[in-house]
Design a protein around this motif. Structure first.
Motif, PDB file in Angstrom:
ATOM      1  N   ASP A  88       0.813  -1.219   0.000  1.00 19.17           N
ATOM      2  CA  ASP A  88       0.000   0.000   0.000  1.00 19.17           C
ATOM      3  C   ASP A  88       0.843   1.264   0.000  1.00 19.17           C
ATOM      4  O   ASP A  88       0.285   2.372  -0.014  1.00 19.17           O
ATOM      5  N   ARG A  89       2.175   1.102  -0.005  1.00 18.21           N
ATOM      6  CA  ARG A  89       3.057   2.266   0.113  1.00 18.21           C
ATOM      7  C   ARG A  89       4.070   2.380  -1.032  1.00 18.21           C
ATOM      8  O   ARG A  89       4.516   3.496  -1.342  1.00 18.21           O
ATOM      9  N   PHE A  90       4.437   1.253  -1.630  1.00 18.69           N
ATOM     10  CA  PHE A  90       5.453   1.253  -2.684  1.00 18.69           C
ATOM     11  C   PHE A  90       4.809   0.942  -4.035  1.00 18.69           C
ATOM     12  O   PHE A  90       3.842   0.173  -4.110  1.00 18.69           O
ATOM     13  N   THR A  91       5.371   1.513  -5.083  1.00 15.41           N
ATOM     14  CA  THR A  91       4.929   1.216  -6.442  1.00 15.41           C
ATOM     15  C   THR A  91       6.135   0.905  -7.314  1.00 15.41           C
ATOM     16  O   THR A  91       7.075   1.704  -7.376  1.00 15.41           O
ATOM     17  N   ILE A  92       6.096  -0.241  -7.984  1.00 15.30           N
ATOM     18  CA  ILE A  92       7.161  -0.599  -8.924  1.00 15.30           C
ATOM     19  C   ILE A  92       6.678  -0.307 -10.336  1.00 15.30           C
ATOM     20  O   ILE A  92       5.510  -0.541 -10.665  1.00 15.30           O
ATOM     21  N   SER A  93       7.579   0.228 -11.156  1.00 13.65           N
ATOM     22  CA  SER A  93       7.231   0.527 -12.538  1.00 13.65           C
ATOM     23  C   SER A  93       8.464   0.324 -13.400  1.00 13.65           C
ATOM     24  O   SER A  93       9.592   0.283 -12.886  1.00 13.65           O
TER      25      SER A  93
END
Length: 123
Positions: free
Chosen positions: A65-70
């Motif tokens: 809910d806090r990190f986003t990988i792209s």
């Protein structure tokens, strides 16, 4: 020869954000899944997040809910955007690659590793 170079680590306060980058080279980027792992002092290497070529992503429960990988397929780079950082996020963060889009949580399933970047969160 696959090479991975991490950047973007540093020291921030709890609640702040940080963005890590992993530059990939040496083989066709399209063939590889990319993951982030982290390792705190005295701890084993922990899975954080992974991404396949297109939209398939996997996160650990502690960061989902806090990190986003792209991934930027035009520049062979993967990013990890981290928000609401906590002191327990403090670790060396490693980028890893495997020649498959089948994403795995186990470090032993990833063949190529970068040298890591230190992330320190102060309380």
């Amino acid at each position: 020869q696959v090479q991975l170079v991490e950047s973007g680590g540093g020291l921030v306060q709890a609640g702040e954000s940080l963005k890590l980058s992993c530059a990939f080279s040496g083989r066709p980027f399209i063939n590889y899944g990319i993951a982030w792992f982290r390792q705190a002092p005295g701890q084993g290497r922990e899975f954080v997040a992974a991404i396949a070529y297109s939209v398939s992503r996997l996160y650990s429960d502690s960061v989902k809910d806090r990190f986003t990988i792209s991934r930027d397929n035009a520049n062979d780079t993967v990013h990890l955007q981290m928000h609401s950082l906590k002191p327990e996020d403090t670790a060396v963060y490693y980028c890893a690659a495997r020649e498959s889009w089948d994403l795995k949580r186990s470090a032993s399933q990833w063949q190529h590793w970068g040298q890591g970047t230190q992330v320190t969160i102060s309380s």
